[in-house]
Scaffold this active site. Structure first.
Site, PDB file in Angstrom:
ATOM      1  N   HIS A  77      -3.572 -15.145   2.991  1.00  0.00           N
ATOM      2  CA  HIS A  77      -2.749 -15.418   1.811  1.00  0.00           C
ATOM      3  C   HIS A  77      -2.981 -16.768   1.152  1.00  0.00           C
ATOM      4  O   HIS A  77      -2.095 -17.305   0.513  1.00  0.00           O
ATOM      5  CB  HIS A  77      -1.262 -15.235   2.165  1.00  0.00           C
ATOM      6  CG  HIS A  77      -0.892 -13.785   2.351  1.00  0.00           C
ATOM      7  ND1 HIS A  77       0.287 -13.360   2.906  1.00  0.00           N
ATOM      8  CD2 HIS A  77      -1.579 -12.659   2.046  1.00  0.00           C
ATOM      9  CE1 HIS A  77       0.332 -12.038   2.937  1.00  0.00           C
ATOM     10  NE2 HIS A  77      -0.797 -11.593   2.425  1.00  0.00           N
TER      11      HIS A  77
ATOM     12  N   ASP B 202      -5.058  -9.336  23.721  1.00  0.00           N
ATOM     13  CA  ASP B 202      -4.161  -8.207  23.468  1.00  0.00           C
ATOM     14  C   ASP B 202      -3.582  -7.772  24.803  1.00  0.00           C
ATOM     15  O   ASP B 202      -4.305  -7.620  25.777  1.00  0.00           O
ATOM     16  CB  ASP B 202      -4.931  -7.050  22.831  1.00  0.00           C
ATOM     17  CG  ASP B 202      -4.091  -5.785  22.792  1.00  0.00           C
ATOM     18  OD1 ASP B 202      -2.928  -5.867  22.360  1.00  0.00           O
ATOM     19  OD2 ASP B 202      -4.582  -4.729  23.235  1.00  0.00           O
TER      20      ASP B 202
ATOM     21  N   ASN C 219      -4.611  -5.782  17.948  1.00  0.00           N
ATOM     22  CA  ASN C 219      -3.763  -6.642  17.128  1.00  0.00           C
ATOM     23  C   ASN C 219      -4.376  -6.901  15.752  1.00  0.00           C
ATOM     24  O   ASN C 219      -5.592  -6.842  15.586  1.00  0.00           O
ATOM     25  CB  ASN C 219      -3.528  -7.965  17.849  1.00  0.00           C
ATOM     26  CG  ASN C 219      -2.731  -7.761  19.127  1.00  0.00           C
ATOM     27  OD1 ASN C 219      -1.895  -6.862  19.194  1.00  0.00           O
ATOM     28  ND2 ASN C 219      -3.001  -8.571  20.128  1.00  0.00           N
TER      29      ASN C 219
ATOM     30  N   GLU D 232       8.131 -13.752   5.447  1.00  0.00           N
ATOM     31  CA  GLU D 232       7.333 -13.333   6.604  1.00  0.00           C
ATOM     32  C   GLU D 232       6.178 -14.300   6.789  1.00  0.00           C
ATOM     33  O   GLU D 232       5.493 -14.650   5.822  1.00  0.00           O
ATOM     34  CB  GLU D 232       6.735 -11.926   6.400  1.00  0.00           C
ATOM     35  CG  GLU D 232       7.739 -10.804   6.403  1.00  0.00           C
ATOM     36  CD  GLU D 232       7.062  -9.429   6.313  1.00  0.00           C
ATOM     37  OE1 GLU D 232       5.852  -9.332   6.608  1.00  0.00           O
ATOM     38  OE2 GLU D 232       7.754  -8.475   5.936  1.00  0.00           O
TER      39      GLU D 232
ATOM     40  N   ASN E  26       0.928 -11.473  -1.041  1.00  0.00           N
ATOM     41  CA  ASN E  26      -0.328 -11.913  -1.654  1.00  0.00           C
ATOM     42  C   ASN E  26      -0.170 -13.053  -2.668  1.00  0.00           C
ATOM     43  O   ASN E  26      -0.609 -12.948  -3.816  1.00  0.00           O
ATOM     44  CB  ASN E  26      -1.085 -10.731  -2.279  1.00  0.00           C
ATOM     45  CG  ASN E  26      -1.340  -9.631  -1.273  1.00  0.00           C
ATOM     46  OD1 ASN E  26      -0.609  -8.630  -1.239  1.00  0.00           O
ATOM     47  ND2 ASN E  26      -2.317  -9.845  -0.424  1.00  0.00           N
TER      48      ASN E  26
ATOM     49  N   ASP F 117      -1.073  -5.105  25.207  1.00  0.00           N
ATOM     50  CA  ASP F 117      -0.419  -3.797  25.318  1.00  0.00           C
ATOM     51  C   ASP F 117      -1.377  -2.634  25.074  1.00  0.00           C
ATOM     52  O   ASP F 117      -0.950  -1.503  24.876  1.00  0.00           O
ATOM     53  CB  ASP F 117       0.804  -3.716  24.399  1.00  0.00           C
ATOM     54  CG  ASP F 117       0.440  -3.542  22.932  1.00  0.00           C
ATOM     55  OD1 ASP F 117      -0.733  -3.798  22.574  1.00  0.00           O
ATOM     56  OD2 ASP F 117       1.318  -3.137  22.152  1.00  0.00           O
TER      57      ASP F 117
ATOM     58  N   ALA G 209       0.810  -1.222   0.000  1.00  0.00           N
ATOM     59  CA  ALA G 209       0.000   0.000   0.000  1.00  0.00           C
ATOM     60  C   ALA G 209       0.841   1.270   0.000  1.00  0.00           C
ATOM     61  O   ALA G 209       0.340   2.350  -0.300  1.00  0.00           O
ATOM     62  CB  ALA G 209      -0.930   0.001   1.209  1.00  0.00           C
ATOM     63  N   LYS G 210       2.130   1.184   0.372  1.00  0.00           N
ATOM     64  CA  LYS G 210       2.945   2.404   0.436  1.00  0.00           C
ATOM     65  C   LYS G 210       4.414   2.073   0.186  1.00  0.00           C
ATOM     66  O   LYS G 210       4.911   1.059   0.666  1.00  0.00           O
ATOM     67  CB  LYS G 210       2.750   3.110   1.775  1.00  0.00           C
ATOM     68  CG  LYS G 210       2.861   2.215   2.998  1.00  0.00           C
ATOM     69  CD  LYS G 210       2.399   2.977   4.234  1.00  0.00           C
ATOM     70  CE  LYS G 210       2.559   2.152   5.493  1.00  0.00           C
ATOM     71  NZ  LYS G 210       1.633   1.001   5.548  1.00  0.00           N
TER      72      LYS G 210
ATOM     73  N   GLU H  43       8.008  -6.303   0.299  1.00  0.00           N
ATOM     74  CA  GLU H  43       6.649  -6.429  -0.239  1.00  0.00           C
ATOM     75  C   GLU H  43       6.416  -5.436  -1.381  1.00  0.00           C
ATOM     76  O   GLU H  43       5.551  -4.573  -1.327  1.00  0.00           O
ATOM     77  CB  GLU H  43       5.600  -6.276   0.864  1.00  0.00           C
ATOM     78  CG  GLU H  43       5.634  -7.431   1.852  1.00  0.00           C
ATOM     79  CD  GLU H  43       4.429  -7.475   2.807  1.00  0.00           C
ATOM     80  OE1 GLU H  43       3.788  -6.424   2.996  1.00  0.00           O
ATOM     81  OE2 GLU H  43       4.140  -8.556   3.341  1.00  0.00           O
TER      82      GLU H  43
HETATM   83 CA    CA Z   1      -1.398  -5.183  20.792  1.00  0.00          CA
END
Ligand code: CA
Length: 676
Positions: free
Chosen positions: A278, A312, A318, A303, A245, A314, A159-160, A205
């Protein structure tokens, strides 16, 4: 809607368990030496476990790459994070990884992830200096380094792929040269530090671009700069390209052919493989085998990850959230079985091209479990979250605020930094590890009930999943659910909770009105529709009447018609339908369309849907173009109150004649339902 099949189907997903997350029994032998001198891939010490069942991966080469992206570690440690071994003692995280079979550390490198005041953008603030710190520790622990150049100042992905600030005003040729110089200097820094660099990624990617460049010639200029520099500084290192992908294999074939056309000098065709998004392992195996065969490249998963809990820790959500589920339970065994089966695929099902798998990022745990307020200060100050507010000057669309770890439930360490039993999978795949079988989770079934099917019952069993990933049907008790009420209410989806063998389970029940029209959405070609095309002798440049994937209402296809500006469009389409019971029926279809320019004149359209009984039209509905809408808004046309009997010959159809130049449109989703 595409799955509106004739048969009742039972599909499965897996319920993620809350149980079994905390208590791991370790029998880890502590014989491993800490002064690593070997760069051999085989684990230096024997890894064993009393609780983790790992099926042997046949033919696993000694030098197979088991990688771990650990890019966030220095920023986490600055934030106060400590890592602990199985015996509870604090230990260097790279030593723990190495002792359990990891032999490669991957690190992302951004050119300049800092704002004008020197504040880090986050994501570990990973410039080449951070890579050097990680590389020194990895090398000391006997592991090689995989350097992942993004050629950006922050995250690059499909995407970027923004160019580094310093390259912003350069031409593509200049960027290629700058990339060569930057890569050369960066790698030389690592070489001077005696870091064992085994592989270099020229881009991350890079599906859609790299360093702000999107044409393949210009993308090649960047990648070629990176490749040339790598060959010069580390002639023995592998050069890797990286895409995402694989579930769209035709893209991989296209990209591999582009790299071949421009003669990029590289060794490894790398891919991300996140099983949630994927595609299947069969598909992954197929596309990597194909590319390896056609282009003579090695292949690798650069990856991957799998959640071991939905929790979660923190206070920053996620990517695999609290209600998510996957093919394996979200448990330590589920995480290990994902790694085992992916490794088996790469080793044994890629035509001998697969050289490794790398996890992302199994060390990016929570910086604190007290509060978001405490954590946000650390993410901001040390860059230990995936983005900080300081990145806003560079990347304001997606990042630019203070975010934490989105993968703390996919790590190999718990929220307090203690290593998890699942990490041992890396060291145990070569020989396998058999333990007592134990129920680990249960599949969440998906069922479809057609409203006419009065015999339908909720499934009486669900599949229990064991820690070796084997499955067995066991009885289930569902919460009270009124099937008759659901039948009467028509199309809907219900989530029904139940219990099986002590595990919570959830059934997704799709209730659908049965559609008596075959191939109602043109997913299977044109049969059994009969089509008469207007101007059939002139179909070609001036007319189209065909199934295309341009504007599907459901599924991937619709029936498309078009006439060039000075022509008019038209066709008749019908099919004979078989029903099983006499009753009241309804018939509907979807239409959209318009003319080449301006507003179509309704008077110049002769469009209607119809139902014939014994070759005579019994009911019609007039239809008109409703403009362009992906959802066919206002484009559903309906005939109700059809009294039909199986002894009759029943035909449904549409007549379309648009006597205005440049007419175009699509029809899709023809439905004939019984009204209960
Ligand atoms: Ca988290």
């Amino acid at each position: 809607m595409k799955g509106l099949a004739k048969h009742i189907s039972l599909l499965f997903s897996v319920f993620a368990l809350a149980a079994c997350g905390g208590t791991s029994v370790s029998t880890d032998s502590t014989s491993g030496s800490t002064d690593a001198t070997s760069s051999q891939a085989a684990p230096k010490n024997k890894v064993s476990s009393e609780s983790l069942y790992v099926k042997k991966v046949d033919n696993l080469p000694n030098d197979f790459i088991f990688g771990m992206d650990a890019s966030s570690v220095p920023s986490l440690e600055k934030s106060g994070v400590k890592f602990y071994d199985f015996d509870g003692s604090e230990k260097d995280v790279f030593e723990i990884l190495s002792h359990n079979g990891v032999n490669y550390i991957r690190v992302r490198v951004w050119n300049d992830p800092f704002d004008a005041e020197g504040h880090g953008y986050g994501g570990g603030n990973c410039d080449i200096n951070v890579a050097k710190e990680i590389g020194l520790r990895a090398t000391k622990a006997g592991m090689k380094l995989l350097v992942d150049f993004h050629y950006s100042d922050f995250w690059a992905d499909p995407a970027k792929y923004q160019a580094p600030k310093a390259w912003a005003n350069m031409s593509a040729e200049e960027k290629g040269e700058a990339c060569y110089e930057y890569t050369k200097q960066s790698l030389q820094l690592l070489k001077d530090a005696k870091i064992d660099v085994g592989m270099v990624q020229v881009g991350n990617e890079t599906n859609n671009g790299i360093a702000g460049e999107t044409t393949w010639l210009n993308r090649w200029r960047i990648m070629d700069g990176g490749s040339r520099a790598t060959r010069e500084v580390f002639p023995d290192a592998l050069v890797a390209v990286h895409f995402a992908n694989p579930e769209k294999p035709q893209n991989y074939e296209n990209w591999a052919s582009k790299l071949a056309y421009y003669e990029l000098d590289y060794d490894v065709f790398g891919t991300s493989y996140y099983p949630y998004w994927h595609g299947t392992l069969d598909n992954l195996s197929s596309i990597l085998t194909k590319i390896a065969g056609e282009y003579g490249k090695k292949t690798m998963v650069l990856e991957t990850s799998y959640a071991n809990t939905n929790e979660d820790t923190d206070f920053y959500g996620n990517t695999i959230g609290e209600s998510a589920s996957g093919e394996y339970p979200f448990t330590l065994s589920g995480q290990a079985n994902h790694m085992r089966n992916l490794t088996d695929t790469i080793v044994n099902r890629t035509n001998n091209s697969g050289i490794g798998v790398c996890y992302w990022e199994g060390t990016w745990i929570s910086v604190g479990t007290n509060s978001w307020e405490e954590n946000v200060e650390k993410w901001k100050e040390y860059g230990s979250g995936w983005t900080s507010e300081y990145s806003a000057s560079y990347e304001s669309e997606d990042a630019g605020y203070n975010g934490g770890s989105a993968v703390d439930n996919q790590c190999f360490f718990d929220k307090n930094g203690k290593v998890l039993e699942s990490l041992k999978v890396f060291g145990m795949m070569a020989e396998g590890n058999v333990t007592e079988l134990r129920a680990d989770g249960v599949e969440n079934p998906v069922a479809t009930m057609y409203t006419y099917d009065s015999a339908f019952q909720l499934p009486s069993t669900v599949n229990l999943i064991y820690n070796d990933n084997s499955r067995k049907a066991v009885p289930v008790t569902w919460d009270a659910f009124d099937l008759e009420q659901a039948r009467a209410a028509g199309n809907n989806t219900y989530y029904i909770k139940g219990v099986s063998d002590g595990f919570d389970v959830e059934l997704t029940l799709h209730v659908l009105e049965y559609n008596f029209i075959q191939n109602y959405s043109f997913e299977d070609g044109i049969d059994p529709w009969h089509v008469t095309k207007r101007n059939a002798d002139k179909i070609g440049d001036s007319y189209k009447n065909e199934i295309t994937n341009e504007n599907p209402k459901s599924g991937d296809f619709a029936y498309h018609f078009w006439a060039s500006a000075s022509n008019t469009a038209g066709f008749d389409m019908e099919q004979d339908v078989t029903i099983e019971t006499a009753g009241t029926y309804k018939y509907s279809f979807c239409l959209m369309g318009g003319i080449a320019s301006g507003t179509p004149d309704p008077e110049k359209q002769d469009i209607y849907g119809y139902v014939k009984v014994n070759d005579e039209i019994v009911k019609k509905v007039d239809a008109k173009f409703t403009g362009y809408s992906k959802t066919y808004e206002n484009g559903t046309f309906l005939i109700e109150g059809l009294e039909l009997d199986p002894s009759q010959k029943i035909t449904v159809g549409i007549h379309l004649f648009a006597n205005e130049s440049g007419s175009w449109g699509d029809v899709d989703d023809f439905m004939l339902n019984i009204v209960l």
